[in-house]
Motif scaffolding. Structure first.
Motif, PDB file in Angstrom:
ATOM      1  N   ASP A  71      -1.884   6.064 -16.634  1.00  0.00           N
ATOM      2  CA  ASP A  71      -2.079   4.616 -16.492  1.00  0.00           C
ATOM      3  C   ASP A  71      -1.493   4.118 -15.173  1.00  0.00           C
ATOM      4  N   GLU A  72      -0.319   4.650 -14.800  1.00  0.00           N
ATOM      5  CA  GLU A  72       0.307   4.234 -13.544  1.00  0.00           C
ATOM      6  C   GLU A  72      -0.562   4.617 -12.353  1.00  0.00           C
ATOM      7  N   ILE A  73      -1.127   5.828 -12.399  1.00  0.00           N
ATOM      8  CA  ILE A  73      -1.974   6.288 -11.298  1.00  0.00           C
ATOM      9  C   ILE A  73      -3.216   5.416 -11.177  1.00  0.00           C
ATOM     10  N   PHE A  74      -3.861   5.154 -12.311  1.00  0.00           N
ATOM     11  CA  PHE A  74      -5.085   4.357 -12.281  1.00  0.00           C
ATOM     12  C   PHE A  74      -4.787   2.948 -11.777  1.00  0.00           C
ATOM     13  N   ARG A  75      -3.677   2.370 -12.234  1.00  0.00           N
ATOM     14  CA  ARG A  75      -3.316   1.017 -11.829  1.00  0.00           C
ATOM     15  C   ARG A  75      -3.033   0.969 -10.324  1.00  0.00           C
ATOM     16  N   ALA A  76      -2.336   1.988  -9.821  1.00  0.00           N
ATOM     17  CA  ALA A  76      -2.026   2.024  -8.390  1.00  0.00           C
ATOM     18  C   ALA A  76      -3.290   2.150  -7.548  1.00  0.00           C
ATOM     19  N   GLU A 134     -13.556   2.085  -0.099  1.00  0.00           N
ATOM     20  CA  GLU A 134     -14.649   2.930  -0.606  1.00  0.00           C
ATOM     21  C   GLU A 134     -14.126   4.289  -1.054  1.00  0.00           C
ATOM     22  N   PHE A 135     -13.223   4.862  -0.235  1.00  0.00           N
ATOM     23  CA  PHE A 135     -12.697   6.178  -0.601  1.00  0.00           C
ATOM     24  C   PHE A 135     -11.863   6.080  -1.882  1.00  0.00           C
ATOM     25  N   THR A 136     -11.039   5.048  -1.974  1.00  0.00           N
ATOM     26  CA  THR A 136     -10.190   4.884  -3.156  1.00  0.00           C
ATOM     27  C   THR A 136     -11.029   4.640  -4.398  1.00  0.00           C
ATOM     28  N   HIS A 137     -12.193   4.019  -4.226  1.00  0.00           N
ATOM     29  CA  HIS A 137     -13.079   3.794  -5.372  1.00  0.00           C
ATOM     30  C   HIS A 137     -13.507   5.130  -5.990  1.00  0.00           C
ATOM     31  N   GLY A 138     -13.816   6.111  -5.112  1.00  0.00           N
ATOM     32  CA  GLY A 138     -14.191   7.426  -5.631  1.00  0.00           C
ATOM     33  C   GLY A 138     -13.045   8.099  -6.357  1.00  0.00           C
ATOM     34  N   VAL A 139     -11.819   7.943  -5.831  1.00  0.00           N
ATOM     35  CA  VAL A 139     -10.642   8.503  -6.512  1.00  0.00           C
ATOM     36  C   VAL A 139     -10.459   7.818  -7.868  1.00  0.00           C
ATOM     37  N   LYS A 148      -7.300  -0.268  -3.969  1.00  0.00           N
ATOM     38  CA  LYS A 148      -8.698  -0.536  -3.622  1.00  0.00           C
ATOM     39  C   LYS A 148      -8.928  -2.030  -3.392  1.00  0.00           C
ATOM     40  N   GLY A 149      -8.444  -2.855  -4.317  1.00  0.00           N
ATOM     41  CA  GLY A 149      -8.637  -4.289  -4.182  1.00  0.00           C
ATOM     42  C   GLY A 149      -7.935  -4.853  -2.961  1.00  0.00           C
ATOM     43  N   ALA A 169       0.832  -1.211   0.000  1.00  0.00           N
ATOM     44  CA  ALA A 169       0.000   0.000   0.000  1.00  0.00           C
ATOM     45  C   ALA A 169       0.862   1.254   0.000  1.00  0.00           C
ATOM     46  N   GLN A 170       1.930   1.258   0.813  1.00  0.00           N
ATOM     47  CA  GLN A 170       2.805   2.423   0.843  1.00  0.00           C
ATOM     48  C   GLN A 170       3.461   2.642  -0.511  1.00  0.00           C
TER      49      GLN A 170
END
Length: 796
Positions: free
Chosen positions: A51-56, A74-79, A61-62, A26-27
């Motif tokens: 792409d890197e941001i979306f993948r991270a 849940e918060f990461t899902h909104g991001v 989230k998962g 996560a870090q």
């Protein structure tokens, strides 16, 4: 039958290894998010960064859902929704959006920190989530649509026969497998429906699975469990379970606020006449504390208050509390660190270990040969002694033969023929011994080579690129530049330079202080820079490089530089120097490292309190390094930090004091001298001697450590050591030489021993203490002054 293994142990939030891996990963993902958002700020068209941001974000989230950190998922899902729109080109990256994304990353960091501390992040993030949604196209229209979808769903519960409803989606063979796995227990199918409008709909199936796992054993899911991790929306998920709780409890635990719309529980069986429990979860109301353990049945028009399972949250907190307690007990700073190593370096170590094993076998053979040679030597020695005894016994006979007229020449020939083998008796043993010693020496040299390569290989494993801390500074510089209304270009060089992980972990704070000082004190405002003929954008350079077994880190700026006169005036005002003292520029520069020293005109949240650069020097000295500063008025300032590559194994100068042996870190040794007692002078009650027109104070280690020693011998050995701008000569009895020493930390009551950094074990098995030069300088000056005062008082 292993059907139960498909699900029962797949997800274990109490698994400490799983949690350790999650926090480490996560870090890493958070760092990727932050770095690439800053890249996009300067280059919004960089598709790779998007792409890197979306993948991270997707990975984060998962992973958080896997370990039941649902607030983070849940918060990461909104991001992730916002990032998806950026990736598709529907939303352009603007300055305000970058600010919101960075704020979101800060919230993610805070959520992780709270979980590491055994708590759950409870601050309201809804305003930030609403801000994120406001950047999405058609945000208002989408919100209305989502609101409509969240209307109370119609009841989907209905009486269904067990034999038809419970086997839905299963083959006859799978039904038999379920019954066999149940071993006579009742199998229930829990059918859960999810709200498509909720942002957590794609991980709701995992949330419910976690709840059911705490209430019994999950044998199978439809769709398959692996497909639940594909981040797809499943309107209905069926769970086939062995339940240990009553069905009302199961229903309540599986009902998640605004995520699930209904829950049906049916028993799998063949007799359709049996009663079937069908339960539906109505629309839920506001959340209640996670400590609520049960909810009473309500009338049909009531809305029970239910939340995500409390069991999982409690277990997670217990695990984190236990991890934190264990870390505190066993020095958390080191035991909790995670080191990522290139597999090639591990392969290299394995090769060296295999060579060591071969060497071990060779030494075993050599040992056997030495044993055999020893046996032959003993046997030959016995034969030699017997033959020698026989020779001595024959002497009377030889004397008689000479007296009877036998010539000496004939007698000598006879003796040579009979006892000539005495001269060559040990030749075979000697030949075998020489051959074996030759093999031993070659094998020993080979072992020395392998140990050297192992040493280097292990150090390379501990080495990590300094980019791990350099990568944190673009965000810091961005925030400071906005706070101070300055334009700053951060240039990073040599980020691939490697440094021991133990050094890197303690290096961040000193570098932050240096960078903040450069930005706040060094870089001028855009208006002042333009007036001085400079570009309005200031430049800060962070560079790292290797020099031998040292690493050099430089933090420089092209700002106003240090005003030497202002520093002198401030030092006089604070009583640090006498008004008549003449200071060189270098001495003036070093004054800013004094505690509480600051030339800032006013106190801000960035500087002005005199806290910072003195911390830098102390922290660097703890790492056996030193820091210096250079500046030129109007052109800029540069901090230079020199550090050893590793703190685990250092080069030390071994010295003898009385019967004790001490090790002085070679990085602190300036030079050494052999002087006569007459060369030692007394100035202001201090012993000093001259070195190249420089007066060096002397400190006798035997007096400092209370070791009996003969001070009246002909010569003294002086080791001149330095820390920062301080120098001192240590008087010792003899110099032994340089040697690599392995630092062993002192424990228990010895940890606070002043002037001692640790201990090492010498080649002869004796323990040698390692001197902490910076502490020793302060301690020695104080003790020497007190000793002089006591001696003076006795002579009066």
């Amino acid at each position: 039958m292993n059907l139960e293994l498909v699900m029962s142990d797949y997800l274990d939030p109490n698994n400490e290894e799983l949690l350790k891996d999650f926090f480490g990963e996560a870090q890493s993902q958070v760092d990727v998010l932050e770095q690439n958002v800053l890249v996009l700020e300067n280059d919004p068209t960089n598709k790779d960064a998007v792409d890197e941001i979306f993948r991270a974000a997707h990975t984060l989230k998962g992973g958080s859902a896997t370990v039941q950190m649902f607030e983070l998922a849940e918060f990461t899902h909104g991001v992730e929704d916002t990032l998806d729109e950026i990736r598709s080109g529907s939303v352009s990256l603007t300055g305000p959006l970058v600010d919101v994304l960075l704020q979101s990353i800060d919230v993610v960091k805070a959520m992780l920190e709270e979980r590491l501390a055994g708590r759950v992040y409870d601050k309201d993030v809804q305003p930030l989530k609403d801000t994120l949604k406001s950047f999405l196209p058609g945000a208002a229209k989408g919100a209305a649509k989502a609101s409509a979808k969240k209307a109370p769903p119609k009841s989907v519960a209905k009486a269904v026969s067990k034999s038809t409803a419970s086997v839905k989606g299963l083959t006859e063979y799978e039904v038999l497998e379920l019954k066999e796995a149940a071993s006579g227990r009742r199998v229930h199918r829990v059918s859960v429906s999810f709200d498509e409008a909720n942002p957590m709909n794609s991980v709701g199936g995992i949330q419910v699975f976690a709840a059911l796992k705490a209430l019994g054993t999950v044998l199978k899911t439809i769709p398959e469990f692996d497909r639940l991790y594909e981040d797809s929306y499943w309107p209905v998920v069926d769970y086939f379970c062995l339940l240990d709780k009553d069905l009302d409890t199961v229903t309540k635990k599986c009902t998640i606020r605004e995520v699930t719309t209904s829950v049906e529980i049916l028993e799998v069986g063949e007799d359709s006449a049996d009663t079937v429990k069908v339960s539906e979860a109505p629309k839920v109301a506001a959340p209640v504390p996670a400590s609520v353990s049960a909810v009473k049945s309500s009338p049909a028009d009531a809305e029970p208050e239910v939340v995500a399972p409390a069991v999982e949250e409690e277990s997670m907190e217990k695990v984190l509390d236990r991890r934190e307690a264990e870390h505190k007990k066993s020095n958390a700073a080191n035991s909790g660190s995670i080191l990522r190593v290139d597999s090639k370096r591990i392969d290299n170590l394995l090769n060296l270990v295999s060579e060591t094993v071969i060497n071990k076998a060779t030494f075993n053979q050599i040992s056997t040969h030495f044993g055999e040679i020893l046996g032959d030597l003993q046997s030959t020695s016995l034969g030699y002694k017997d033959k020698l005894k026989e020779l001595f016994d024959r002497f009377p006979q030889y004397v008689d033969e000479v007296q009877k007229g036998k010539s000496v020449k004939e007698l000598k020939k006879e003796i040579n023929e009979e006892f000539a083998k005495l001269f060559t008796a040990f030749d075979p043993v000697e030949g075998r011994l020489k051959s074996t010693v030759g093999i031993f020496r070659g094998t020993s040299q080979n072992l020395g080579r392998i140990i050297g390569e192992l040493h280097e290989g292990v150090l390379r494993i501990r080495m990590v690129p300094i980019a791990q801390i350099f990568s944190r500074f673009p965000r810091l510089v961005r925030d400071l530049s906005k706070t101070l209304n300055k334009k700053i270009n951060l240039v990073i060089e040599g980020e691939e330079t490697e440094l021991d992980k133990s050094v890197i972990e303690d290096l961040l704070d000193p570098l932050i202080h240096c960078v903040r000082n450069s930005i706040d004190h060094g870089i001028e405002s855009p208006e002042n820079r333009l007036a001085a003929g400079k570009s309005e954008e200031g430049r800060v350079v962070m560079a790292a490089r290797n020099e031998g077994n040292m690493i050099i880190i430089e933090i420089g700026d092209d700002g106003r530089g240090i005003d030497v006169e202002a520093v002198k005036k401030k030092a006089i005002d604070k009583g640090l120097i006498h008004p008549s003292k003449v200071l060189s520029d270098v001495e003036a520069f070093n004054l800013i490292f004094e505690a509480g020293f600051s030339t800032a005109a006013s106190i801000t949240n960035i500087s002005g309190r005199g806290v910072g650069l003195d911390v830098v020097r102390k922290q660097i000295e703890k790492l056996n390094g030193n820091v210096s500063i250079w500046s030129e008025r109007g052109k800029g300032t540069k901090f230079t930090i020199k550090l050893p590559l590793t703190l685990a194994i250092i080069q030390g100068l071994l010295v003898r004091v009385g019967t004790e042996v001490y090790a002085i870190p070679i990085t602190s040794v300036v030079d050494s001298h052999r002087i006569k007692p007459s060369e030692i002078k007394i100035i202001d009650n201090y012993e000093v001697f001259n070195v190249r027109k420089d007066v060096i104070s002397l400190l006798r280690l035997n007096r400092l450590f209370g070791i009996p020693s003969d001070e009246g011998n002909g010569y003294h050995y002086v080791v001149v050591v330095g820390s920062g701008d301080k120098k001192m000569g240590l008087i010792v009895d003899s110099l032994i030489g340089e040697e690599d020493v392995v630092i062993k930390p002192l424990k228990d009551r010895y940890t606070a021993s002043p002037g001692i950094a640790g201990a090492t074990i010498l080649g002869d098995g004796k323990v040698s203490l390692i001197i902490d030069v910076s502490q020793l300088l302060d301690l020695g000056m104080r003790n020497e002054r007190l000793e002089r005062q006591r001696r003076e008082s006795r002579t009066r």
